[in-house]
Write a protein that holds these residues in place. Structure first.
Motif, mmCIF file in Angstrom:
data_model
loop_
_atom_site.group_PDB
_atom_site.id
_atom_site.type_symbol
_atom_site.label_atom_id
_atom_site.label_comp_id
_atom_site.label_asym_id
_atom_site.label_seq_id
_atom_site.Cartn_x
_atom_site.Cartn_y
_atom_site.Cartn_z
ATOM 1 N N ARG A 190 0.551 -1.604 0.216
ATOM 2 C CA ARG A 190 0.052 -0.015 -0.209
ATOM 3 C C ARG A 190 0.914 0.747 -0.014
ATOM 4 O O ARG A 190 1.954 1.504 1.345
ATOM 5 N N ASN A 207 -11.168 -0.342 1.562
ATOM 6 C CA ASN A 207 -9.350 -0.961 1.213
ATOM 7 C C ASN A 207 -9.481 -3.008 1.854
ATOM 8 O O ASN A 207 -10.932 -3.262 2.333
ATOM 9 N N TYR A 238 -6.858 -7.293 1.128
ATOM 10 C CA TYR A 238 -5.812 -7.474 0.587
ATOM 11 C C TYR A 238 -6.426 -9.071 -0.073
ATOM 12 O O TYR A 238 -6.575 -9.743 0.766
ATOM 13 N N TYR A 245 -2.729 -5.746 -2.443
ATOM 14 C CA TYR A 245 -3.876 -4.972 -1.932
ATOM 15 C C TYR A 245 -5.036 -4.182 -3.244
ATOM 16 O O TYR A 245 -4.410 -3.364 -4.174
ATOM 17 N N THR A 300 -7.391 -1.171 -3.678
ATOM 18 C CA THR A 300 -7.799 0.290 -3.248
ATOM 19 C C THR A 300 -9.649 0.135 -4.215
ATOM 20 O O THR A 300 -9.124 1.193 -5.096
#
Length: 109
Positions: free
Chosen positions: A67, A88, A90, A97, A99
């Motif tokens: 990130r 967000n 994972y 990651y 977003t």
């Protein structure tokens, strides 16, 4: 103010950390991280033909191996004229990651 779909990729291209790796909906070839994908849906609102509004709901998704909060902030900056919500997560299967930046805008049609 953002009021056209074509402004989405134009603004994302100004984010240096993406290196131009931006696509509508998907890439046709695998990409190295980070990269960004945007998509949208539209609906019409209004009681008559003279006052119709086109509502555009946009999702911009950033994929990263680590990130980078500065990169996320840079994306938020290019859309500072609309209210942006973020989410967000994972993705363990992909080891990356994700977003999401979501927002809406209206256009008179």
């Amino acid at each position: 103010m953002i009021n056209k779909i074509k402004l989405i990729p134009e603004r994302l291209l100004t984010v240096e950390g993406l290196g131009g790796k931006i696509a509508h909906n998907h890439f046709s070839e695998p990409q190295t991280l980070p990269f960004c994908v945007y998509d949208f849906s539209q609906s019409s609102q209004g009681a008559d033909d003279l006052h119709n509004l086109l509502r555009t709901s946009v999702t911009v998704t950033l994929y990263q191996d680590v990130r980078n909060f500065d990169l996320e902030k840079d994306i938020l900056k290019v859309f500072s004229d609309v209210e942006v919500n973020t989410y967000n997560d994972y993705i363990s299967e992909e080891k990356m990651y994700m977003t999401e930046f979501t927002f809406e805008f209206f256009e008179k049609i």
